[in-house]
Design a protein around this motif. Structure first.
Motif, PDB file in Angstrom:
ATOM      1  N   HIS A  54      40.960 -35.172  12.486  1.00 45.91           N
ATOM      2  CA  HIS A  54      41.579 -36.381  12.430  1.00 45.91           C
ATOM      3  C   HIS A  54      43.151 -36.512  12.341  1.00 45.91           C
ATOM      4  O   HIS A  54      43.812 -37.371  12.860  1.00 45.91           O
ATOM      5  CB  HIS A  54      40.881 -36.748  11.045  1.00 45.91           C
ATOM      6  N   ALA A  55      43.596 -35.531  11.691  1.00 50.30           N
ATOM      7  CA  ALA A  55      45.117 -35.461  11.488  1.00 50.30           C
ATOM      8  C   ALA A  55      45.600 -35.364  12.827  1.00 50.30           C
ATOM      9  O   ALA A  55      46.816 -35.828  13.397  1.00 50.30           O
ATOM     10  CB  ALA A  55      45.371 -34.248  10.558  1.00 50.30           C
ATOM     11  N   VAL A  56      45.136 -34.497  13.804  1.00 51.60           N
ATOM     12  CA  VAL A  56      45.671 -34.318  15.092  1.00 51.60           C
ATOM     13  C   VAL A  56      45.599 -35.448  16.052  1.00 51.60           C
ATOM     14  O   VAL A  56      46.739 -35.737  16.712  1.00 51.60           O
ATOM     15  CB  VAL A  56      45.204 -32.956  15.701  1.00 51.60           C
ATOM     16  N   PHE A 107      40.618 -42.219   6.573  1.00 49.13           N
ATOM     17  CA  PHE A 107      40.015 -40.564   6.845  1.00 49.13           C
ATOM     18  C   PHE A 107      40.189 -39.806   5.580  1.00 49.13           C
ATOM     19  O   PHE A 107      39.775 -38.416   5.551  1.00 49.13           O
ATOM     20  CB  PHE A 107      40.679 -39.961   7.937  1.00 49.13           C
ATOM     21  N   HIS A 108      40.523 -40.157   4.461  1.00 47.84           N
ATOM     22  CA  HIS A 108      40.495 -39.487   3.382  1.00 47.84           C
ATOM     23  C   HIS A 108      41.418 -38.199   3.278  1.00 47.84           C
ATOM     24  O   HIS A 108      40.763 -37.388   2.605  1.00 47.84           O
ATOM     25  CB  HIS A 108      39.087 -39.375   2.647  1.00 47.84           C
ATOM     26  N   ILE A 109      42.440 -38.311   3.933  1.00 49.25           N
ATOM     27  CA  ILE A 109      43.300 -37.082   4.235  1.00 49.25           C
ATOM     28  C   ILE A 109      44.285 -37.378   3.075  1.00 49.25           C
ATOM     29  O   ILE A 109      45.144 -38.183   2.673  1.00 49.25           O
ATOM     30  CB  ILE A 109      44.168 -37.099   5.446  1.00 49.25           C
ATOM     31  N   ASP A 110      44.558 -36.174   2.243  1.00 53.37           N
ATOM     32  CA  ASP A 110      45.772 -36.065   1.140  1.00 53.37           C
ATOM     33  C   ASP A 110      46.968 -35.709   1.995  1.00 53.37           C
ATOM     34  O   ASP A 110      47.057 -34.487   2.500  1.00 53.37           O
ATOM     35  CB  ASP A 110      45.173 -35.009   0.242  1.00 53.37           C
ATOM     36  N   PRO A 111      47.926 -36.447   2.007  1.00 48.73           N
ATOM     37  CA  PRO A 111      49.262 -36.386   2.751  1.00 48.73           C
ATOM     38  C   PRO A 111      49.742 -35.023   2.430  1.00 48.73           C
ATOM     39  O   PRO A 111      50.522 -34.556   3.196  1.00 48.73           O
ATOM     40  CB  PRO A 111      50.040 -37.477   2.717  1.00 48.73           C
TER      41      PRO A 111
END
Length: 305
Positions: A139-141, A121-125
């Motif tokens: 997406h994160a949730v 999902f191309h989320i920067d942690p």
């Protein structure tokens, strides 16, 4: 017989003089994806808040994992993952911190899946939650809920505000949760075209009441739109009386019939009796929901939707 994870019987819940949920009953079985469908204001969120123990029922019986929600202890609560319609996480926390916290709190946390989904999902942690885009927040949730390793996921309007690509990714994630990890999902939505891709069974609500429920494939197998060019001759009305016609209307010189007991022989019979200009159309979930809503509204004397 399938194990029932959610059982609701004759649930009523109001706010002052407003009856938000009226005599609602439903069951969600292990391993299924159950769609709770309805327009905004249908009572879906109130029902879910009762299932989560956030609201007391005024009357009726509610069991989640075999117990009333208000009696759930901490161990039982870990077996349930909940995503509200607001879909919020701590605004100043980054996803990496949230994942580390979940790893300590949930014994069944799926670290490998969390790492994979974060990349997909191309989320920067390291990015704080408040600075993520709407799609990334959703997406994160959902990632947090699915990776929790819970038996039961309860999701309230998880796709609202997302574009088609983000919605498709979320739907695929929920399918994986059921197929690969055996999780059971109750998901509420008014986006029927999307939800049709994943649900097994549905409960349809309007004005706080359930007006239809059952297996989605059963609905799609037995319901058809039959279009007959022109008006049906009076001497042929007896033929139509043998069908379970949900709704009937004459529009632009075409008679539209919504039939709820369609058989393969029905089209041949109608063509033989009424002529060859008979068209039979399949119905998707949105068509079915709208037509059954309109039927319910006509029977109650109210305006649907």
């Amino acid at each position: 017989m399938n194990e029932t994870l959610i059982s609701v019987r004759n649930l009523c819940r109001g706010f002052g003089r407003t009856e938000a949920v009226r005599n609602v009953s439903l069951e969600v079985h292990r391993g299924s994806i159950h769609g709770l469908l309805g327009t905004n204001g249908a009572g879906k969120t109130t029902l879910i808040r009762v299932l989560m123990g956030h609201l007391y029922p005024d009357s009726g019986e509610v069991l989640v994992l075999g117990q009333p929600p208000r009696q759930h202890d901490s161990q039982t609560l870990r077996r349930i993952a909940y995503v509200s319609d607001r879909m919020e996480l701590p605004s100043r926390s980054c996803l990496a911190d949230i994942i580390r916290l979940n790893e300590r709190f949930f014994p069944n946390w799926n670290s490998q899946l969390a790492t994979r989904l974060t990349k997909e999902f191309h989320i920067d942690p390291s990015a704080v939650f408040s600075r993520l885009s709407l799609g990334q927040k959703r997406h994160a949730v959902l990632l947090q809920a699915i990776c929790q390793g819970a038996e039961l996921l309860i999701l309230d309007e998880p796709f609202s505000g997302l574009d088609a690509i983000f919605r498709r990714q979320c739907l695929d994630m929920l399918l994986e949760a059921t197929v690969e990890y055996g999780q059971t999902i109750l998901v509420s939505s008014h986006l029927l075209h999307d939800i049709e891709r994943i649900v097994d069974t549905v409960t349809m609500m309007c004005d706080g009441r359930v007006f239809a429920e059952g297996n989605l494939e059963d609905f799609k197998r037995r319901m058809r739109r039959i279009r007959v060019e022109g008006a049906v001759p009076s001497e042929r009305e007896q033929t139509l009386s043998q069908l379970n016609v949900v709704r009937r209307q004459m529009k632009h010189q075409v008679t539209d019939l919504i039939v709820d007991d369609y058989q393969e022989a029905t089209q041949q019979s109608l063509a033989r009796i009424l002529g060859e200009k008979v068209i039979v159309e399949h119905m998707n979930l949105e068509d079915i929901f709208v037509e059954l809503s309109l039927k319910t509204a006509e029977q109650s004397g109210k305006t649907a939707l």
